[in-house]
Design a protein around this motif. Sequence first.
Motif, PDB file in Angstrom:
ATOM      1  N   MET A   1       0.835  -1.329   0.053  1.00  0.00           N
ATOM      2  CA  MET A   1       0.074   0.182  -0.070  1.00  0.00           C
ATOM      3  C   MET A   1       0.677   1.191  -0.088  1.00  0.00           C
ATOM      4  O   MET A   1       0.506   2.274  -0.642  1.00  0.00           O
ATOM      5  CB  MET A   1      -0.952  -0.068   1.177  1.00  0.00           C
ATOM      6  CG  MET A   1      -2.162  -1.125   1.255  1.00  0.00           C
ATOM      7  SD  MET A   1      -2.916  -1.171   2.744  1.00  0.00           S
ATOM      8  CE  MET A   1      -4.182   0.046   2.612  1.00  0.00           C
ATOM      9  N   PHE A   2       2.019   1.265   0.736  1.00  0.00           N
ATOM     10  CA  PHE A   2       2.864   2.480   0.658  1.00  0.00           C
ATOM     11  C   PHE A   2       3.521   2.593  -0.502  1.00  0.00           C
ATOM     12  O   PHE A   2       3.634   3.786  -0.993  1.00  0.00           O
ATOM     13  CB  PHE A   2       3.975   2.223   1.768  1.00  0.00           C
ATOM     14  CG  PHE A   2       3.646   2.429   3.174  1.00  0.00           C
ATOM     15  CD1 PHE A   2       2.883   3.583   3.602  1.00  0.00           C
ATOM     16  CD2 PHE A   2       3.933   1.478   4.219  1.00  0.00           C
ATOM     17  CE1 PHE A   2       2.738   4.009   4.934  1.00  0.00           C
ATOM     18  CE2 PHE A   2       3.387   1.662   5.417  1.00  0.00           C
ATOM     19  CZ  PHE A   2       2.982   2.836   5.920  1.00  0.00           C
ATOM     20  N   PHE A   3       3.827   1.570  -1.289  1.00  0.00           N
ATOM     21  CA  PHE A   3       4.359   1.700  -2.530  1.00  0.00           C
ATOM     22  C   PHE A   3       3.331   2.237  -3.663  1.00  0.00           C
ATOM     23  O   PHE A   3       3.690   3.182  -4.283  1.00  0.00           O
ATOM     24  CB  PHE A   3       4.935   0.287  -3.170  1.00  0.00           C
ATOM     25  CG  PHE A   3       5.352   0.277  -4.589  1.00  0.00           C
ATOM     26  CD1 PHE A   3       6.807   0.722  -4.601  1.00  0.00           C
ATOM     27  CD2 PHE A   3       4.579  -0.238  -5.545  1.00  0.00           C
ATOM     28  CE1 PHE A   3       7.290   0.867  -5.843  1.00  0.00           C
ATOM     29  CE2 PHE A   3       5.196  -0.154  -6.678  1.00  0.00           C
ATOM     30  CZ  PHE A   3       6.306   0.414  -7.078  1.00  0.00           C
ATOM     31  N   GLY A  40      -6.094   8.994   1.301  1.00  0.00           N
ATOM     32  CA  GLY A  40      -5.169   7.975   0.663  1.00  0.00           C
ATOM     33  C   GLY A  40      -5.147   6.665   1.454  1.00  0.00           C
ATOM     34  O   GLY A  40      -5.931   6.711   2.406  1.00  0.00           O
ATOM     35  N   LEU A  41      -4.321   5.917   1.144  1.00  0.00           N
ATOM     36  CA  LEU A  41      -4.141   4.558   1.721  1.00  0.00           C
ATOM     37  C   LEU A  41      -3.116   4.460   3.002  1.00  0.00           C
ATOM     38  O   LEU A  41      -3.431   3.602   3.644  1.00  0.00           O
ATOM     39  CB  LEU A  41      -3.549   3.342   0.767  1.00  0.00           C
ATOM     40  CG  LEU A  41      -4.516   3.303  -0.590  1.00  0.00           C
ATOM     41  CD1 LEU A  41      -3.589   2.491  -1.646  1.00  0.00           C
ATOM     42  CD2 LEU A  41      -5.739   2.428  -0.178  1.00  0.00           C
ATOM     43  N   LYS A  42      -2.429   5.519   2.987  1.00  0.00           N
ATOM     44  CA  LYS A  42      -1.417   5.410   4.033  1.00  0.00           C
ATOM     45  C   LYS A  42      -2.026   5.105   5.593  1.00  0.00           C
ATOM     46  O   LYS A  42      -1.324   4.334   6.258  1.00  0.00           O
ATOM     47  CB  LYS A  42      -0.414   6.469   4.183  1.00  0.00           C
ATOM     48  CG  LYS A  42       0.657   6.718   2.974  1.00  0.00           C
ATOM     49  CD  LYS A  42       1.355   7.697   3.055  1.00  0.00           C
ATOM     50  CE  LYS A  42       2.443   8.000   1.846  1.00  0.00           C
ATOM     51  NZ  LYS A  42       3.268   9.088   1.925  1.00  0.00           N
ATOM     52  N   LYS A  68      -9.108   7.411  -9.849  1.00  0.00           N
ATOM     53  CA  LYS A  68      -9.189   8.242  -8.739  1.00  0.00           C
ATOM     54  C   LYS A  68      -9.704   7.542  -7.449  1.00  0.00           C
ATOM     55  O   LYS A  68     -10.130   6.412  -7.762  1.00  0.00           O
ATOM     56  CB  LYS A  68     -10.008   9.515  -8.889  1.00  0.00           C
ATOM     57  CG  LYS A  68      -9.382  10.662  -9.651  1.00  0.00           C
ATOM     58  CD  LYS A  68     -10.229  11.859  -9.638  1.00  0.00           C
ATOM     59  CE  LYS A  68      -9.543  13.212 -10.528  1.00  0.00           C
ATOM     60  NZ  LYS A  68     -10.172  14.128 -10.414  1.00  0.00           N
ATOM     61  N   PRO A  69      -9.145   7.716  -6.322  1.00  0.00           N
ATOM     62  CA  PRO A  69      -9.591   6.923  -5.023  1.00  0.00           C
ATOM     63  C   PRO A  69     -10.882   6.586  -5.142  1.00  0.00           C
ATOM     64  O   PRO A  69     -11.418   5.373  -4.892  1.00  0.00           O
ATOM     65  CB  PRO A  69      -9.149   7.703  -3.945  1.00  0.00           C
ATOM     66  CG  PRO A  69      -8.098   8.629  -4.520  1.00  0.00           C
ATOM     67  CD  PRO A  69      -8.411   9.025  -5.910  1.00  0.00           C
TER      68      PRO A  69
END
Length: 334
Positions: free
Chosen positions: A185-187, A310-312, A244-245
Amino acid sequence: MTNLAKIFFIFAAILLPLVSSGQNGVQEEKNSIAGKSDISYFDSVVLGLVEGITEYLPVSSTGHLIIANAFLDLDGDQGLSSAEGTPVLASDGEPYTMKMAADAYAIVIQFGAIMAVVVLYWDCLVKMLFGLFGRDAEGLRLFRNLVVAFIPAALVGLLFHDAIDEYLFGVAPVIIALAAGAALMFFVQKFYDARAKKTDKFTRMEDMTARQALVVGLLQCVAMWPGTSRSMMTILGGYIVGFKPADAARFSFLLGLATLSAASLFKVAKDGANMAAALSPGPLAVGLIVAFFSSAISVRWLVGFLTRKGLKPFAWYRIFVAILLAVLLWSGAF
């Protein structure tokens, strides 16, 4: 309170009672050879909340449910009996255990989460229906893309279902998947942020190609490993193909209708008779209802949160849970 802190607070509200009940379950197991022989109403509320809150978030509902089953002492290998006292047997003739019943229950209550998306995204379903009758080109394209994305996971699930149940439905595999998923997810978030700085051109969900749908579908197969998260892999797939998210989340929800429905129906066909014989019907109904309402809240919240943050935050949460579970596993809490 920051949004990351809110996520930790929400899930701590789930995990801490489970830790307490799990410790009590360990003590009860020492005092009772038989262990649990049914799912209680308390168990069903906890499992319904865990399923509903986590099903569409990129944190793995299956992984959380496996953890919840362990904490609630629902992962025992004792054979179950019907109300008449007759031993319930699995398809291979072996005793139908509490763990088998609880794993099946965890998948069946996905129907509650499925219905939440049906209600919230009814307009998309109607759009696809019109598309099938030649009255909406976008609806037809969306239906085609969902079918394309669904097929890979359906094939993998049919071929490897028994092996997945036998080797991957455990706490240790979930810990590994949670940590690996966080790194991924970070990547992908870094990849998305870099792309967003260069261009404001993104693919709309309605304009998705069959090839892009196949990419998302292939990534969904990775989520067969409990702890990975079907939602995580499909949302990441949406990011990778240029969504987009918000659109990545929407496509993930709709794809979940097909994937979760197939998994739940398959489990009902395979274990339904045994579940009906071994478990009380009341807690199943309660679990479905709780999963429905908690899923509806979770789905509405996620779209806006992904757009803003976002995902972080979810990746950090996965790391937090993986470390917590590793410590509990090492300490003998499971």
